[in-house]
Structure formats: C-alpha cells, structure tokens
Design a protein around this motif. Structure first.
Motif, PDB file in Angstrom:
ATOM      1  N   UNK A 136       0.857  -1.238   0.144  1.00  0.00           N
ATOM      2  CA  UNK A 136       0.053   0.006   0.040  1.00  0.00           C
ATOM      3  C   UNK A 136       0.831   1.188  -0.078  1.00  0.00           C
ATOM      4  N   UNK A 137       1.532   1.638  -1.215  1.00  0.00           N
ATOM      5  CA  UNK A 137       2.359   2.707  -1.228  1.00  0.00           C
ATOM      6  C   UNK A 137       1.577   4.058  -1.010  1.00  0.00           C
ATOM      7  N   UNK A 138       0.227   4.119  -1.300  1.00  0.00           N
ATOM      8  CA  UNK A 138      -0.328   5.101  -1.299  1.00  0.00           C
ATOM      9  C   UNK A 138      -0.938   5.594   0.282  1.00  0.00           C
ATOM     10  N   UNK A 139      -0.534   4.661   1.206  1.00  0.00           N
ATOM     11  CA  UNK A 139      -0.902   4.745   2.565  1.00  0.00           C
ATOM     12  C   UNK A 139       0.442   5.867   3.128  1.00  0.00           C
ATOM     13  N   UNK A 140       0.294   7.178   3.517  1.00  0.00           N
ATOM     14  CA  UNK A 140       1.399   7.898   3.768  1.00  0.00           C
ATOM     15  C   UNK A 140       1.771   7.956   5.033  1.00  0.00           C
ATOM     16  N   UNK A 141       0.482   7.532   6.034  1.00  0.00           N
ATOM     17  CA  UNK A 141       0.991   7.826   7.378  1.00  0.00           C
ATOM     18  C   UNK A 141       0.554   6.393   8.040  1.00  0.00           C
ATOM     19  N   UNK A 142       1.387   6.195   9.157  1.00  0.00           N
ATOM     20  CA  UNK A 142       1.360   4.999   9.986  1.00  0.00           C
ATOM     21  C   UNK A 142       0.832   5.541  11.407  1.00  0.00           C
ATOM     22  N   UNK A 143      -0.078   4.926  12.416  1.00  0.00           N
ATOM     23  CA  UNK A 143      -0.247   5.445  13.749  1.00  0.00           C
ATOM     24  C   UNK A 143      -0.163   4.055  14.515  1.00  0.00           C
ATOM     25  N   UNK A 144       0.863   3.992  15.418  1.00  0.00           N
ATOM     26  CA  UNK A 144       1.109   3.116  16.167  1.00  0.00           C
ATOM     27  C   UNK A 144       0.380   2.761  17.453  1.00  0.00           C
ATOM     28  N   UNK A 145      -0.624   1.884  17.692  1.00  0.00           N
ATOM     29  CA  UNK A 145      -1.355   1.822  18.883  1.00  0.00           C
ATOM     30  C   UNK A 145      -1.102   0.625  19.650  1.00  0.00           C
ATOM     31  N   UNK A 146       0.175   0.167  19.319  1.00  0.00           N
ATOM     32  CA  UNK A 146       0.385  -1.309  19.964  1.00  0.00           C
ATOM     33  C   UNK A 146       1.435  -0.672  21.250  1.00  0.00           C
ATOM     34  N   UNK A 147       1.629  -1.744  22.329  1.00  0.00           N
ATOM     35  CA  UNK A 147       2.407  -1.294  23.324  1.00  0.00           C
ATOM     36  C   UNK A 147       3.701  -0.887  23.219  1.00  0.00           C
ATOM     37  N   UNK A 148       4.410  -0.198  24.242  1.00  0.00           N
ATOM     38  CA  UNK A 148       5.605   0.360  23.799  1.00  0.00           C
ATOM     39  C   UNK A 148       6.922  -0.379  23.515  1.00  0.00           C
ATOM     40  N   UNK A 149       6.842  -1.421  23.865  1.00  0.00           N
ATOM     41  CA  UNK A 149       8.078  -2.256  23.759  1.00  0.00           C
ATOM     42  C   UNK A 149       8.056  -2.763  22.216  1.00  0.00           C
ATOM     43  N   UNK A 150       7.163  -3.373  21.723  1.00  0.00           N
ATOM     44  CA  UNK A 150       7.278  -3.650  20.239  1.00  0.00           C
ATOM     45  C   UNK A 150       7.385  -2.404  19.451  1.00  0.00           C
ATOM     46  N   UNK A 151       7.071  -1.290  19.993  1.00  0.00           N
ATOM     47  CA  UNK A 151       6.775  -0.260  18.894  1.00  0.00           C
ATOM     48  C   UNK A 151       7.824   0.432  18.008  1.00  0.00           C
ATOM     49  N   UNK A 152       9.346   0.327  18.621  1.00  0.00           N
ATOM     50  CA  UNK A 152      10.307   0.872  17.935  1.00  0.00           C
ATOM     51  C   UNK A 152      10.562  -0.073  16.619  1.00  0.00           C
ATOM     52  N   UNK A 153      10.336  -1.170  16.457  1.00  0.00           N
ATOM     53  CA  UNK A 153      10.685  -1.910  15.156  1.00  0.00           C
ATOM     54  C   UNK A 153       9.930  -1.507  14.049  1.00  0.00           C
ATOM     55  N   UNK A 154       8.562  -1.453  14.601  1.00  0.00           N
ATOM     56  CA  UNK A 154       7.165  -1.034  13.806  1.00  0.00           C
ATOM     57  C   UNK A 154       7.452   0.573  13.140  1.00  0.00           C
ATOM     58  N   UNK A 155       7.886   1.337  14.088  1.00  0.00           N
ATOM     59  CA  UNK A 155       8.239   2.628  13.803  1.00  0.00           C
ATOM     60  C   UNK A 155       9.266   2.880  12.715  1.00  0.00           C
ATOM     61  N   UNK A 156      10.400   2.258  13.042  1.00  0.00           N
ATOM     62  CA  UNK A 156      11.648   2.301  12.350  1.00  0.00           C
ATOM     63  C   UNK A 156      11.383   1.525  10.749  1.00  0.00           C
ATOM     64  N   UNK A 157      10.526   0.691  10.798  1.00  0.00           N
ATOM     65  CA  UNK A 157      10.018   0.093   9.526  1.00  0.00           C
ATOM     66  C   UNK A 157       9.452   1.213   8.607  1.00  0.00           C
ATOM     67  N   UNK A 158       8.405   1.739   9.336  1.00  0.00           N
ATOM     68  CA  UNK A 158       7.513   2.678   8.493  1.00  0.00           C
ATOM     69  C   UNK A 158       8.305   3.900   8.092  1.00  0.00           C
ATOM     70  N   UNK A 159       9.021   4.455   8.893  1.00  0.00           N
ATOM     71  CA  UNK A 159       9.994   5.597   8.775  1.00  0.00           C
ATOM     72  C   UNK A 159      10.899   5.184   7.659  1.00  0.00           C
ATOM     73  N   UNK A 160      11.545   3.984   7.550  1.00  0.00           N
ATOM     74  CA  UNK A 160      12.425   3.729   6.331  1.00  0.00           C
ATOM     75  C   UNK A 160      11.656   3.544   5.055  1.00  0.00           C
TER      76      UNK A 160
END
Ligand code: NAP
Length: 303
Positions: free
Chosen positions: A54-78
């Motif tokens: 889904x390259x058309x999705x420009x924004x990701x909102x992370x509502x998971x608990x804090x410990x797993x969040x970094x890896x998801x955020x890093x992947x989205x930003x990259x």
C-alpha cells in the motif's frame, strides 16, 4: 490522507477508530494487527506486507504497546511514511531519539502524541498559570488497572512501565502547564511480588510538587492536579478536562472524547508543515523515578 492503524486493541477500538472516522483529514485505509480488524477496512497481519502493498498510505499510527513499537516505527519511517506514536512513545528514551533522527533523515513527520495534553481544560490551565508563582502542586492519579488494562500482562512486564502507563498522562499535563520545569528528587515505588513494574508510586519533585499514582483504586477514578499559587488555587480534574479556579464556575467538558480527534488534527497539521513534534519531558520523569526510586514489595497482583 490515507492512514494505517497498527495494533487493533483496546485504545485503537475505544479512541483511534472513532477519531479517524470523524476526521475530515484522514481515511482509515488499512489495519495491521495479528488478531484485530476494523469492519470494511483492509486488514494486514504483517507490517512489511502493508508497507510493500500500500504505497498510497502515507501515514502509520502505532497503537501497540511501547516495547514492540520501535521496530514498527523504524520500518515505517524507512519506508518513507509519517509516524504517530501512542504514549509512552517508546520503551526507552534513546530509541525515541533514534526515531527522531531517522525521521529527519527520511524527511517524514514523527509525532510523539500525549493525548492528555489535548484534554479540554489543559490549554486554559496553562494560560492561567503563565506568569504566576506556584507554591505547591499535587497530582493524584488513582485508577483501576483491571478496568483500563483488562488482562494486559504487558503493563507488568519490563518496559510496560506499570502505574506510570497512566501516570505519564499526568506528567504530560504537568510538563505542559507549568511555567518552569521541575525535576524529580525522590520516589517510592511499590512492586507486586509477582510483577516487574510498579503498581503504585509516590513522587517528590523540586518546587513543592508531588504525585501519587495508584492502580488499585476501585469505584470512582481520580485524575486530579491541584495547584496553589501566590494569588489563588486551581484544580484540573477528570484527567485535565475540567478546570476549577476559586469560586468561578468550572470550565472545560467532563469527557475524554475530545483528546484523540485533537491528536489526529495535530498530526495532519504537522504533516502539512513538514514538521515533527517529539517531546520526551514526561518520560524523562518516569525514567528518573525508575533510576532514583526506592523499591518495596507488595501483595502479588492477578487480573
Ligand atoms: P492492548 O489492547 O494490549 O494492545 C494493543 C494491540 O497491540 C493488541 O491488540 C495487539 O494486537 C498489539 N500488540 C500487543 N502486543 C504486541 C506485540 N508484542 N507485538 C506487536 N503487536 C502487539 O493495549 P492498549 O490498551 O490498546 O494500549 C496500547 C497503547 O495505547 C499503550 O501504549 C497504552 O499506553 C496506550 N493507551 C492505552 C489506553 C487504555 O485505556 N488502555 C489509553 C490511552 C493510551 P494484535 O495481537 O492483534 O497484533
């Protein structure tokens, strides 16, 4: 703008999904969750697949608990996506600094949200306190962990932050409304014998500021910040949604339902301005409490 919501659990269902649905800025275009879905929205169970398909999705909102969040955020930003982080923004301060640098490198927006700062009476309280001399501030944040985190063992695992998970909301308001910063001087932390994070905490800050956080309250919940100044007193109640000043009629609205719509509006603004907003002040106090706090062991806790 098209948005993917990651982690379809309690806060996603209670707040994020209705706030996005009511927003003129956002369309919920996909979810990423191993178990949860939202009716009528394309559901992925894997973040990498969503980002690739889904390259058309420009924004990701992370509502998971804090410990797993970094890896998801890093992947989205990259992958060049703007990212919105639930509070607390990460498991550690350093990982959020790393995300901030990564977002700058990739030219995307990173927003460390603090929903309690969007409570109805926080801005008027900040305006009233500006230029005043504070003689005392007392936070009482006592709620029922079984009501707000039913069966969520992660809050008692390392990185789950225990009672600081709600307590950081009070600290997010404090750090927003005080005219000058304070710092932690002492803390007493109570850990259930069978758990890794505190169920109660009492904090003392410079400037005669104290906080009492407790997750064992049943019945009515208490989310109060009471502040005395040299020219009178004010109290923020209902998690920052109601403001009482002296004999004046109370201001604000006794509901938390304005907070998440305001977060999503702010995220839209930040993207339009090509800016990030990363404020770790509330989390610094939590980290300091864990560093400086005296630890005592209390009764085991079971959901
Ligand atoms: P939750 O319901 O326990 O978790 C949200 C979702 O995250 C889960 O449904 C799960 O979805 C996913 N998840 C859980 N552990 C994961 C892992 N290790 N890896 C990947 N995904 C995982 O928690 P919540 O209460 O919604 O809280 C989430 C965040 O919102 C926290 O930071 C919390 O502080 C904040 N928050 C909560 C509240 C509240 O009242 N509970 C209020 C304000 C803010 P899948 O299993 O389907 O993947």
């Amino acid at each position: 703008m098209k948005l993917a919501l990651v982690g379809i659990g309690k806060i996603a269902v209670d707040q994020h999904v209705p706030a996005i649905a009511a927003s003129p800025d956002w369309q919920l275009a996909a979810t990423v969750s191993r178990a949860g879905t939202v009716d009528g929205v394309e559901a992925f169970t894997d973040m990498a697949n969503m980002l690739a398909q889904r390259p058309d999705i420009t924004t990701v909102s992370l509502a998971i608990p804090p410990v797993p969040r970094f890896a998801y955020a890093q992947a989205a930003i990259r992958a060049g996506r703007h990212v919105m982080l639930e509070k607390p923004p990460g498991a550690t301060l350093a990982e959020v600094h790393a995300l901030e640098a990564l977002a700058a490198e990739h030219g995307v927006t990173l927003y460390t949200t603090w929903h309690s700062r969007m409570a109805h009476a926080v801005a008027p309280a900040k305006a009233w306190l500006a230029e005043k001399s504070i003689t005392r501030a007392r936070i009482t944040w006592r709620e029922d962990v079984r009501k707000w985190h039913p069966g969520q063992d992660w809050v008692f695992e390392p990185g789950g932050m225990g009672v600081f998970d709600p307590g950081i909301n009070a600290l997010s308001i404090l750090t927003e409304i005080l005219p000058a910063p304070v710092h932690l001087q002492a803390a007493d932390l109570e850990f259930p014998a069978n758990r890794q994070t505190p169920i109660a905490a009492r904090l003392t800050f410079s400037g005669n500021v104290t906080a009492d956080f407790d997750w064992r309250q049943t019945g009515p919940q208490t989310w109060d910040i009471e502040i005395d100044t040299t020219v009178g007193a004010m109290a923020l109640r209902m998690g920052g949604n109601v403001l009482e000043i002296g004999d004046q009629p109370s201001r604000g609205e006794n509901t938390i339902m304005g907070e998440y719509p305001a977060l999503y509006a702010r995220m839209a603004d930040l993207i339009c301005q090509s800016r990030s907003e990363v404020d770790l002040a509330p989390m610094v106090h939590v980290a300091d409490a864990m560093t400086l706090g005296k630890r005592s062991i209390t009764d085991p806790f079971y959901f």
